[in-house]
Design a protein around this motif. Structure first.
Motif, PDB file in Angstrom:
ATOM      1  N   SER B  85       8.299 -33.509  -3.033  1.00  0.00           N
ATOM      2  CA  SER B  85       9.302 -34.021  -3.388  1.00  0.00           C
ATOM      3  C   SER B  85       9.918 -33.879  -4.759  1.00  0.00           C
ATOM      4  O   SER B  85      11.202 -34.258  -4.800  1.00  0.00           O
ATOM      5  CB  SER B  85       9.218 -35.536  -3.066  1.00  0.00           C
ATOM      6  N   LYS B  88      12.330 -28.486  -5.565  1.00  0.00           N
ATOM      7  CA  LYS B  88      12.736 -27.503  -4.411  1.00  0.00           C
ATOM      8  C   LYS B  88      12.501 -26.172  -4.779  1.00  0.00           C
ATOM      9  O   LYS B  88      12.553 -25.655  -5.893  1.00  0.00           O
ATOM     10  CB  LYS B  88      14.231 -28.086  -3.950  1.00  0.00           C
ATOM     11  N   ASP B  91      13.800 -24.464  -8.180  1.00  0.00           N
ATOM     12  CA  ASP B  91      13.781 -25.132  -9.607  1.00  0.00           C
ATOM     13  C   ASP B  91      12.943 -24.377 -10.632  1.00  0.00           C
ATOM     14  O   ASP B  91      12.017 -23.737 -10.431  1.00  0.00           O
ATOM     15  CB  ASP B  91      13.089 -26.442  -9.109  1.00  0.00           C
TER      16      ASP B  91
END
Lengths: 356, 356
Positions: B85, B88, B91
Motif C-alpha cells: 500500500s 505504486k 515511485d
C-alpha cells in the motif's frame, strides 16, 4: 591553646604501611598547622574502603609511603582557624576523599572539586598536598586531621557517627551516579557487586523509588538484598531477562563489562564506580558498544563537596546507613584480607578512640 | 507480467567479490519472487560505504561469499506485491542497511528493527535471509532488489536520487546519534573523522543549530569543513581547549578513544559510529572512564526504519546532501583503494544504469 595549633604542627598518631607488601604499624607523624580557613578534627571513626586496599598495595599505581589510608572519616571539631564560619569547636564533621582544590576553576566553582582543572585536587591520602609544600597527605586511620572547612561536611549532633563515616566515600560514590542518571520512581536499577558500595546503591535506589536487581558473586547475602528492598537477585548475568535503565557496577575485580551493557534497555546506562587493580582492569571493545548500540557507559568518581553534603543530609533524613562492623586498628590487616577474599559482609569501621 | 514476478525468481546482475582478497567481477544471480508485501526496485544508484570494504575484506568477521555489497540504494519501484500500500509502480524508493525483521518483538514494534530481539534482522548483504530459506541476501551493487515494503523508504519524485542513496546509511548513521543525544541550538558538537559519515554529521549538526568542530587526519579538507558551517577544525586532539557536549566518532581506523572522551564537558557524550577492523578495534579501559568521570560513551548502529524516513524527509527539507562523486561499477576496486588510503574526498556513488 588555639594559637599553638595555628602556628605549630599538629602531632598525630596513625596506622601506616611502609610499602605495598607491608602490614600496618603504628605511625607517629605531624600535620600542618591549622590555617585560618582550616578545622582540626579529632577522628572518632574511619571506614575501610576497598580503595584503601588498592592504594596500600599499589594496585592502581605506585603508592606514596609510608601511607596512612582512610577517606571515610567522622569526628569532632577540636580547633578552628580564625576565618572559619561553618564550624565551631564541638561540632561533628565528616571528611571524605578530598581535602582541598584550587577553588577557582570552572569545575571547582561548580563544586566538582574532584575534576579541578588546575590539577590541584588534594586527595585525602596517597597524594601530595600542593597547598602545603607538597608534603604527603595522611588519611583517616589516625587520631586527627586538618582540612579546609570547605572540605569538611556538616554532621548534626544526633547522627550515628560510626555510620556516617562510610557515607563519605561509599555513600557519595553510589548516590552521585543515581542522581546523574536521574533515577526516579519506577526506574529499573541494577547493582553489580554487593559489598560496601553495592549495598549503599541498593538502599539509595530503593528510597528513590526504583525497582532494584542485585548481582552478587554468590548468594550468601541474598536475604540481606531482599531485606534492603531489592526485587531480584542474581549470581550471574546469564539468562537474565529483565532490562535495566541503569546498572551501577561496584565490582572491584576483573569481569565482563559487556555482559552488563547487554542487560540495559534502549537508552540505558552502565555507571562504573568500582576500580579493579590496574593490571587486570577490564576493557571495552568499541565495536561491542556499536553492536549493543544506544546503551551508554560512563565512570563516576565520588562526587563534589556540595553533592556530598546533599547525600549526607538525604541519608540522615531517610535513615540510610551502611551495614557496619566496628573493629580496632590492630585488626586492619585482617579486615583487608576478609575484603579481598569476599569474606567481609559489608563495611568495616575503625573505632579510632578505642584503638589508641 | 506481475504474476511472473510473484511466482518466479527475479534475475539480477550485480558485482561481487568471491573472497576477501578478490576484485569485483560481474555476477549473475536471482532474487526471491515478489511476495505480497514486497516491492521490486530497479536500482539506479548505489553508494559505496566504508562498511562495504570492511565486509568485502572480512575485516569485521568472515564474510559470506560471493558477496554483492551495497546498502545505500536508490531506485524506482517496478513491481509490487498485491498487499503493498505504501508504493505504486513508478515511485522512487530507498533501501538502507536492513531488508527485514520479525516485526513482532518490542524492538521491532518501536521501529528499532536493527535490534530485533528475535535476531531476525536481515541486513542488506553479507547476511542470510531467514525469511527466505536462509539464502544469502545480495546488496545494492546490482540492477534490482526485492524488499518488504516496510523496509523501503519513500522518496519524492523530485529528489536527486544519486544524493539520496548515501543518506540511507551515511545519513541515518549520523542523524540518529544527533537526535539520540538531543543536539539543539547552541550545542557544542565535535565530529571525528571527516569522510562520508563525518561530512554528513557536520551538515546535520549545523542545521540543528550546533557549533561544530571537525577533527580530520590532515587539513586537506579544511576549507570544505568551514564551507559546511564548521566553526573549528583540528588535525589532532592535542592542546584542544574547547569542550564538547557531543562528539561523534566516524573514524574507521585505530585511534585513541580516550583522547576524545577528554574533550567532553561534564555530562558530554561520545557517540561511536565508525567501526575499525576487528583485529585493531580500539578498547577503552574502564579505569580511564572513572578518572574522566561523568562523560558517557555509546555506540550507534544506523537507525530504525521510522527514523530513517524522518532523516530522509529532514534531509530533503533542509537540502542536506552528501558530497558525491558518480562512478561506474568497473571502478569499484579503485574507489575502495582511494577510500582505504584516505584519497577519496567524500562519497562514491555507482550509477548502476550506466554501469550495465
Amino acid at each position: 591553646m588555639q594559637n599553638d595549633f595555628t602556628t605549630q604542627r599538629i602531632p598525630a598518631k596513625g596506622y601506616a604501611v611502609s610499602s605495598k607488601d607491608d602490614k600496618f604499624q603504628p605511625f607517629t607523624f605531624s600535620r600542618h598547622p591549622v590555617g585560618e580557613n582550616d578545622v582540626l578534627v579529632e577522628i572518632l571513626y574511619a571506614g575501610i574502603c576497598h580503595s584503601d586496599i588498592h592504594s596500600a598495595r599499589s594496585e592502581w599505581r605506585e603508592g606514596i609511603y609510608p601511607m596512612v589510608p582512610g577517606h571515610e572519616i567522622a569526628g569532632r571539631v577540636v580547633a578552628i582557624g580564625n576565618k572559619v564560619s561553618k564550624f565551631k569547636v564541638g561540632d561533628y564533621a565528616g571528611i571524605g576523599c578530598m581535602v582541598n582544590s584550587c577553588g577557582e576553576c570552572e569545575a571547582c566553582k561548580k563544586s566538582q572539586e574532584q575534576f579541578c582543572e588546575n590539577g590541584k585536587t588534594v586527595f585525602t591520602y596517597d597524594c601530595l598536598d600542593c597547598f602545603h609544600d607538597n608534603e604527603p597527605h595522611y588519611g583517616g586511620y589516625s587520631d586527627n586531621i586538618v582540612v579546609n572547612e570547605k572540605f569538611a561536611i556538616k554532621v548534626p549532633q544526633n547522627a550515628p557517627l560510626e555510620k556516617v563515616a562510610p557515607l563519605l566515600c561509599a555513600g557519595i560514590t553510589t548516590y552521585s551516579p543515581l542522581k546523574f542518571s536521574k533515577v526516579k520512581k519506577g526506574s529499573k536499577v541494577g547493582v553489580a557487586g554487593f559489598g560496601g558500595l553495592g549495598s549503599m546503591a541498593v538502599k539509595y535506589a530503593v528510597v528513590m523509588g526504583a525497582d532494584v536487581g542485585v548481582f552478587a558473586r554468590n548468594d550468601n547475602k541474598k536475604q540481606e538484598a531482599f531485606d534492603m528492598g531489592a526485587k531480584s537477585f542474581y549470581t550471574s548475568t546469564d539468562g537474565v531477562k529483565e532490562k535495566f535503565d541503569l546498572i551501577i557496577s561496584t565490582i572491584p575485580t576483573p569481569y565482563d563489562v559487556m555482559a552488563y551493557v547487554k542487560l540495559l534497555g534502549y537508552g540505558g546506562e552502565l555507571a562504573i564506580v568500582g576500580l579493579p587493580p590496574a593490571a587486570v582492569s577490564p576493557k571495552i571493545n568499541i565495536a561491542n558498544l556499536v553492536w549493543s548500540a544506544n546503551r551508554r557507559v560512563y565512570g563516576s568518581l565520588i562526587g563534589g563537596i556540595k553533592e556530598t553534603q546533599e547525600m549526607l543530609d538525604f541519608s540522615l533524613e531517610n535513615k540510610i546507613y551502611p551495614e557496619t562492623e566496628i573493629i580496632l586498628a590492630k585488626d586492619i590487616d585482617k579486615a583487608y584480607e576478609n575484603l579481598t577474599t569476599g569474606k567481609a559482609k559489608f563495611r568495616y569501621v575503625i573505632d579510632m578512640k578505642k584503638s589508641s
